[in-house]
Motif scaffolding. Structure first.
Motif, PDB file in Angstrom:
ATOM      1  N   CYS A  48       0.793  -1.266  -0.012  1.00  0.00           N
ATOM      2  CA  CYS A  48      -0.045  -0.062   0.081  1.00  0.00           C
ATOM      3  C   CYS A  48       0.786   1.347   0.021  1.00  0.00           C
ATOM      4  N   GLY A  93     -15.854  -1.306  -0.835  1.00  0.00           N
ATOM      5  CA  GLY A  93     -14.614  -1.932  -1.106  1.00  0.00           C
ATOM      6  C   GLY A  93     -13.583  -1.001  -0.849  1.00  0.00           C
ATOM      7  N   ASN A  94     -13.747   0.393  -0.746  1.00  0.00           N
ATOM      8  CA  ASN A  94     -12.683   1.313  -0.426  1.00  0.00           C
ATOM      9  C   ASN A  94     -12.217   1.059   1.228  1.00  0.00           C
ATOM     10  N   GLU A  96     -12.903  -1.568   2.903  1.00  0.00           N
ATOM     11  CA  GLU A  96     -12.583  -2.766   3.404  1.00  0.00           C
ATOM     12  C   GLU A  96     -10.779  -2.812   3.154  1.00  0.00           C
ATOM     13  N   ARG A  97     -10.562  -2.135   1.913  1.00  0.00           N
ATOM     14  CA  ARG A  97      -9.180  -2.030   1.585  1.00  0.00           C
ATOM     15  C   ARG A  97      -8.593  -1.196   2.667  1.00  0.00           C
ATOM     16  N   ASP A  98      -8.947  -0.316   3.166  1.00  0.00           N
ATOM     17  CA  ASP A  98      -8.471   0.473   4.453  1.00  0.00           C
ATOM     18  C   ASP A  98      -8.180  -0.275   5.642  1.00  0.00           C
ATOM     19  N   LYS A 100      -7.973  -3.666   5.593  1.00  0.00           N
ATOM     20  CA  LYS A 100      -6.808  -4.590   5.384  1.00  0.00           C
ATOM     21  C   LYS A 100      -5.624  -4.012   5.315  1.00  0.00           C
TER      22      LYS A 100
END
Length: 153
Positions: A48, A93-94, A96-98, A100
């Motif tokens: 990231c 989705g944003n 969840e990505r954050d 993760k």
């Protein structure tokens, strides 16, 4: 006769919004730089790219837009009334990505601070910079600005 310009569609407007060097990010960068903190920008760590990386403090800072990262309870976040299913899926989705990325970074020994766009609007640049500096000097593993308590009041 001049040609009439058509209004931009939502897709075009959203497509024109950049992910780097945003106004909230620049406010954070200027504020902590003025206090003597030095950082790298968008350095890749654990797959990231945090907005700011402060290796000396083993800390990273994300500056999140309230809309793009679905800041719940914030008056700057409102789901669009058109294509709601698309936006719900996109923003979920944003989020969840954050989560993760935060977990991966913390598991690798990095401290993670998330600064919401509304924090850069609701207080002075100096106050925000002092709060960030206090967090960087602390032992806290993760944090949010504004905190949940501040946001609910």
């Amino acid at each position: 006769m001049p040609e009439k310009r058509q209004p931009m569609t939502r897709s075009e407007m959203m497509g024109n919004i950049g992910s780097r060097n945003t106004k909230p990010e620049m406010i954070v960068r200027r504020g902590i730089h003025r206090l003597g903190f030095r950082y790298s920008l968008h350095r890749s760590i654990e797959k990231c790219k945090p907005d700011l990386v402060l290796p000396k403090y083993r800390a990273v800072i994300f500056v999140h837009g309230c809309f793009w990262h679905a800041h719940q309870g914030c008056h700057f976040f409102r789901l669009p009334k058109t294509r709601t299913d698309f936006w719900k899926k996109k923003l979920a989705g944003n989020v969840e990505r954050d989560k993760k990325f935060n977990t991966m970074l913390m598991n690798s020994g990095w401290r993670v601070l998330t600064i919401w766009e509304c924090a850069t609007r609701n207080q002075t640049q100096e106050t925000l910079a002092e709060q960030i500096a206090a967090w960087l000097r602390s032992d806290e593993i993760s944090g949010f600005m504004p905190s949940e308590l501040e946001r609910l009041n």
